[in-house]
Design an enzyme around this catalytic site. Structure first.
Site, mmCIF file in Angstrom:
data_model
loop_
_atom_site.group_PDB
_atom_site.id
_atom_site.type_symbol
_atom_site.label_atom_id
_atom_site.label_comp_id
_atom_site.label_asym_id
_atom_site.label_seq_id
_atom_site.Cartn_x
_atom_site.Cartn_y
_atom_site.Cartn_z
ATOM 1 C CB CYS A 149 -0.927 0.005 1.214
ATOM 2 S SG CYS A 149 -1.961 1.482 1.261
ATOM 3 C CB CYS A 209 -4.808 2.787 -5.646
ATOM 4 S SG CYS A 209 -4.040 1.178 -5.312
#
Ligand SMILES: N[C@@H](CCC[C@H](N)C(=O)O)C(=O)O
Length: 299
Positions: free
Chosen positions: A80, A228
């Site tokens: 992430c 993202c």
């Protein structure tokens, strides 16, 4: 908000370009954030998040911390990028350091706070082998795989490039505005397509110039998000690999701009901001939480 059971752990609600992140401080103990706690926190509008980044004590010599990543649906994630920037922002505020080495489920990565306040994360090397992503069947060429959605003779999205940035990504190239696609409808179907045995993060990408990509992403386990980071890295690497862009480009997500560089040593560097919102304490078993006093700011 219910009263947390003891023992509780500190957390900071943060965001990385609008990617909603909770940084949980799990150091000094063996407790882990449970899937149930993650689902409870994600379901509360006040703490809704896309990923929890749980900071644990280091497991491997030479690393500073082990970071466990959970999606809003309680599933584990291997990477992430936006969340890593939030972790760095929180740790730098705590101890004044500007560079860190982390271990995650997908390996070791480094990150640093730059002079301009932006945070650069070395996301490692993209992997393009069909088993690495993974895909359910062999594709020798992952620059464009056979997968489409919509009418068979006039697909809405088709032939994505696929890559792993420590987590699985499919990038669909489009000519039209990325907002003209119903990603909220196609995203869940593609995320759970049988071709992706571990599901996948689904991105639509429009190349605006060799140095500028516009993306929207349906995240595995979190849904539509404002940014993202690993998708930005996967999109840039796939774009450069297929001759669509240079190896360095600005990647524009709904939440703003990220700089992505695929260096010649194969490492992908993701640079962008991170922002603290509020702090509190939570029960890692149940997700019950309370906000810290207004004076008690970033952890
Ligand atoms: N928001 C993240 C990616 C989060 C992980 C993803 N949903 C997965 O399950 O792989 C980012 O900034 O990279």
């Amino acid at each position: 908000m219910s009263a947390p059971h003891e023992p509780t752990a500190p957390f900071a609600k943060m965001n990385g370009l609008g990617n909603e992140i909770i940084v949980a401080d799990m150091r000094g103990g063996t407790a882990r954030v449970s899937s149930g706690a993650a689902i409870a926190l994600a379901g509360d509008p006040a703490t809704h998040f896309d990923q929890i980044m749980a900071i644990h004590d280091a497991e491997t010599p030479g690393t500073d911390y082990f970071i466990r990543i959970l999606n809003a649906d309680g599933s584990a994630a291997g990477a992430c990028g936006n969340g890593m920037r939030c972790v760095v922002e929180a740790l730098a505020a705590e101890n004044g350091r500007s560079s860190f080495t982390f271990e995650t489920q997908s390996g070791i990565l480094t990150a640093e706070v730059r002079g301009d306040g932006l945070i650069a994360v070395d996301m490692g090397a993209p992997r393009f082998g069909w088993q690495d992503i993974p895909l359910a069947e062999e594709f020798r060429d992952t620059r464009a795989i056979e997968l489409q959605i919509g009418p068979i003779d006039a697909p809405v999205l088709h032939s994505p490039s696929v890559a792993s940035m420590g987590n699985p990504h499919a990038v669909f190239w489009v000519d039209e505005d990325v907002w003209s696609y119903a990603l909220d409808r196609f995203g869940p179907l593609l995320e759970n397509h049988p071709l992706f045995p571990e599901r996948a993060n689904i991105t639509i990408a429009q190349v605006q110039s060799p140095e500028r990509l516009v993306i929207r992403t349906w995240e595995r386990g979190a849904g539509l998000t404002r940014a993202c980071g690993s998708a930005a890295c996967a999109a840039l690497a796939c774009a450069a690999r297929t001759g669509r862009t240079e190896r360095t480009a600005t990647v524009v997500a709904p939440g703003g701009e990220l700089l992505v560089e695929w260096r010649t040593d194969d490492h992908v560097i993701l640079t962008g901001p991170a922002e603290w919102e509020f702090s509190g304490r939570f029960d890692p078993a149940t997700g019950a939480w309370e906000r810290a006093d207004a004076e008690a700011v970033a952890s």
